[in-house]
Each structure stands twice: as C-alpha cells, then as structure tokens.
Design an enzyme around this catalytic site. Structure first.
Site, short mmCIF file in Angstrom:
data_model
loop_
_atom_site.label_atom_id
_atom_site.label_comp_id
_atom_site.label_asym_id
_atom_site.label_seq_id
_atom_site.Cartn_x
_atom_site.Cartn_y
_atom_site.Cartn_z
CG HIS A 173 -1.79 1.08 1.26
ND1 HIS A 173 -3.13 1.55 0.84
CD2 HIS A 173 -1.45 2.30 1.67
CE1 HIS A 173 -4.13 2.58 1.58
NE2 HIS A 173 -2.69 3.27 1.83
CD GLU A 174 1.73 3.41 3.62
OE1 GLU A 174 2.13 4.66 2.79
OE2 GLU A 174 1.13 3.66 4.31
CG HIS A 177 0.17 6.25 -0.78
ND1 HIS A 177 -0.73 6.42 -1.09
CD2 HIS A 177 0.10 6.11 0.42
CE1 HIS A 177 -2.22 6.36 -0.35
NE2 HIS A 177 -1.61 5.32 0.31
CG HIS A 183 -6.09 5.63 0.10
ND1 HIS A 183 -5.70 7.38 1.15
CD2 HIS A 183 -5.21 5.11 0.73
CE1 HIS A 183 -5.24 6.88 1.90
NE2 HIS A 183 -4.52 5.60 1.81
CE1 TYR A 229 -6.87 3.74 3.40
CE2 TYR A 229 -7.70 5.86 4.39
CZ TYR A 229 -6.63 5.14 4.15
OH TYR A 229 -5.71 5.83 4.70
ZN LIG Z 1 -2.84 5.14 1.84
#
Ligand SMILES: [Zn+2]
Length: 292
Positions: A173-174, A177, A183, A229
């Site tokens: 996930h990071e 980014h 997101h 999320y």
């Molecule tokens: Zn994030």
C-alpha cells in the site's frame, strides 16, 4: 495555518539530511505484530498504527490517513502527469532505489524486502538498493505507516512503524503511494461505486474521504484494491463510513495484497510493455494511457 505551512516547508526541505535513527534495542518478539494482524484490512492496520502519526514535530504532515503532504492540500495522483513518476530505464524497467533503516530486525527487514520484490513478479518496477542515486525511498520506522505520493526528489521518507506496519499489504500500500497512487475511495468516479457517510466519520478525519481528480488509467473501480479502505474506516460510532452501491453487501477494503487491478494500474501508469507473469491481463500500450 500559514505558519504551519511555512514550518512544514522548512522541515521538508531538510528531509534529505535526516540521519537514520539508532537501532532500537528490541527483539523481533517485541515488535507487536501477531498472526491475527496478518488478516486485518489495510485501513484497520493503518488506523491502529497511525494513532500518533504527525504528533512528532520532526515528521511530515500526514493527511488522508497515511499520505505525507509536502505543502497545502494538493492532490497527488494528478502529479503523475507532471513529473512525479519514477524514470524508466532503456531496458524498459523502472528502477526505484530504496534504503532500509537499520531499526528493523532481520525478520522485519526480510518482510519489507519481500514486499519490495513482489512488484518485480508482475510489473516493470524494480526496487533496488540505493547506490548513489539522488532520488530514493527511505524506509524508516517512524510513528505510523505513511508515504508521500509519487517521486518527490532526493530522499523521501516512507514510514513503516515496527509497531503495526510491517505487513505485506501495508508495505505494498505505502509503496503504491510512492509510485503515485491515491486511495481507491478517493477516485474521481467513486460516487458511482460507494456512498460516503460523513455523519459517521470521526471529526477531523473527513479529508480521508475527499474526492480527487485521479487518472484512472482506463481501469475499473476496484473494491478489492489494496488502496481501498474498509467500510468502517475512521468511524466515530461503529457505523459504516463507506457503503458500496448499488449492492451494499459487497465486501470492500479487505485486500491482503495487491489486486490484479492494482497490478494492471502500475503496468499502465509506467508503460510496462510486458505482463508476462500475469498472462490473464492484456498487454497495454504506453500510448493508451498517455491519452487519458
Ligand atoms: Zn494510504
């Protein structure tokens, strides 16, 4: 606010001069991770790990849950059209240099390296150990899990706290980014796929649900994205904050690794011309996404 921004810009100009912290005198067993954590959603892990994020003065401002912002409130993904992509080498691969702090135990380090290498199996991204390049991802255990979006220039901190961030899904996930992705629930077309219930959102965390003019690269909205999320993210009252539409029963935000669509997006954004290791995905021409 202006003072805050000014202080922030001073702080961030010096990011590249950070020195690595001395290693903690902690054993692997004390890092706080349990088997149960492996099955938690990305947003559950992020929320839990990021309780104190941004409270240390020497850390960048963190918004949208886990995105470090250099100035103001600008959206990040559109930056990929303005030069925050990592450069492509003549061999067609995109080499992204990284450095891993010596704060981590050997086991944690292995988990991080596995996360970095997972991109090579299905994309043209090659995270490689820092070797005198000027721009690189500086992986450190700070107070939470966070990253800048896209390439910022020079050293850019990507925090994976030993207390709750060293998991495959969080690492991917990071890193997504850092490659330039936002997101999923902030996508430009998200209102056709989810309903945001701001009345259930914890005051002060509404920015997590702001819509961004993302470049969607011709890919469908993906409830299974590792960037999505879950339905109770940042809830103040245990009521849902994100409901999928039209079918409210669809599972959302439960990914424990990159989805096929996450992989497809990386390949499209970076013009990877071979998806050999994911034969079910159609090869995509670079021209295709440049026209978006
Ligand atoms: Zn994030």
């Amino acid at each position: 606010m202006i003072l805050q921004a000014a202080a922030l810009s001073v702080l961030l100009c010096c990011v590249h001069t950070y020195t690595l912290w001395a290693p903690f005198e902690k054993t692997e067993e004390s890092s706080g991770n349990t088997i149960e954590d492996e099955t938690l959603s990305v947003s559950e892990l992020l929320e839990r790990a990021n309780v104190d994020v941004g409270k240390n003065f020497d850390e960048p401002m963190v918004m949208f849950g886990d995105i470090a912002v250099p100035t103001g409130l600008q959206n990040a993904d559109p930056c990929t059209a303005r030069g925050c992509l990592w450069p492509k080498a003549t061999d067609g691969n995109v080499y992204v240099p990284y450095r891993i702090s010596n704060q981590y135990s050997q086991r944690e380090r292995q988990t991080i390296v596995r996360g970095l290498r997972s991109f090579a199996a299905s994309t043209c991204i090659r995270f490689t150990p820092l070797n005198r390049q000027s721009d690189f991802v500086d992986i450190q255990s700070r107070s939470g899990c966070f990253s800048f979006v896209g390439r910022r220039g020079r050293s850019q901190v990507l925090s994976l706290s030993r207390q709750g961030c060293v998991f495959k899904q969080i690492i991917q996930h990071e890193l997504l980014h850092a490659l330039g992705f936002d997101h999923e629930q902030t996508r430009s077309d998200r209102d056709q796929h989810v309903r945001i219930l701001l009345q259930n959102v914890m005051p002060g965390t509404e920015s997590n649900f702001r819509r961004i003019r993302t470049r969607n690269l011709g890919t469908p909205y993906d409830y299974n994205s590792v960037m999505h999320y879950d339905r109770f993210a940042f809830s103040r009252n245990r009521q849902p904050t994100i409901i999928p539409i039209p079918d409210s029963n669809v599972a959302i935000g439960r990914a424990t690794q990159m989805s096929p669509t996450d992989i497809l997006r990386v390949n499209r954004l970076y013009g990877c011309n071979s998806t050999a290791s994911r034969p079910h995905l159609k090869p995509v021409q670079r021209k295709h996404f440049l026209e978006k």
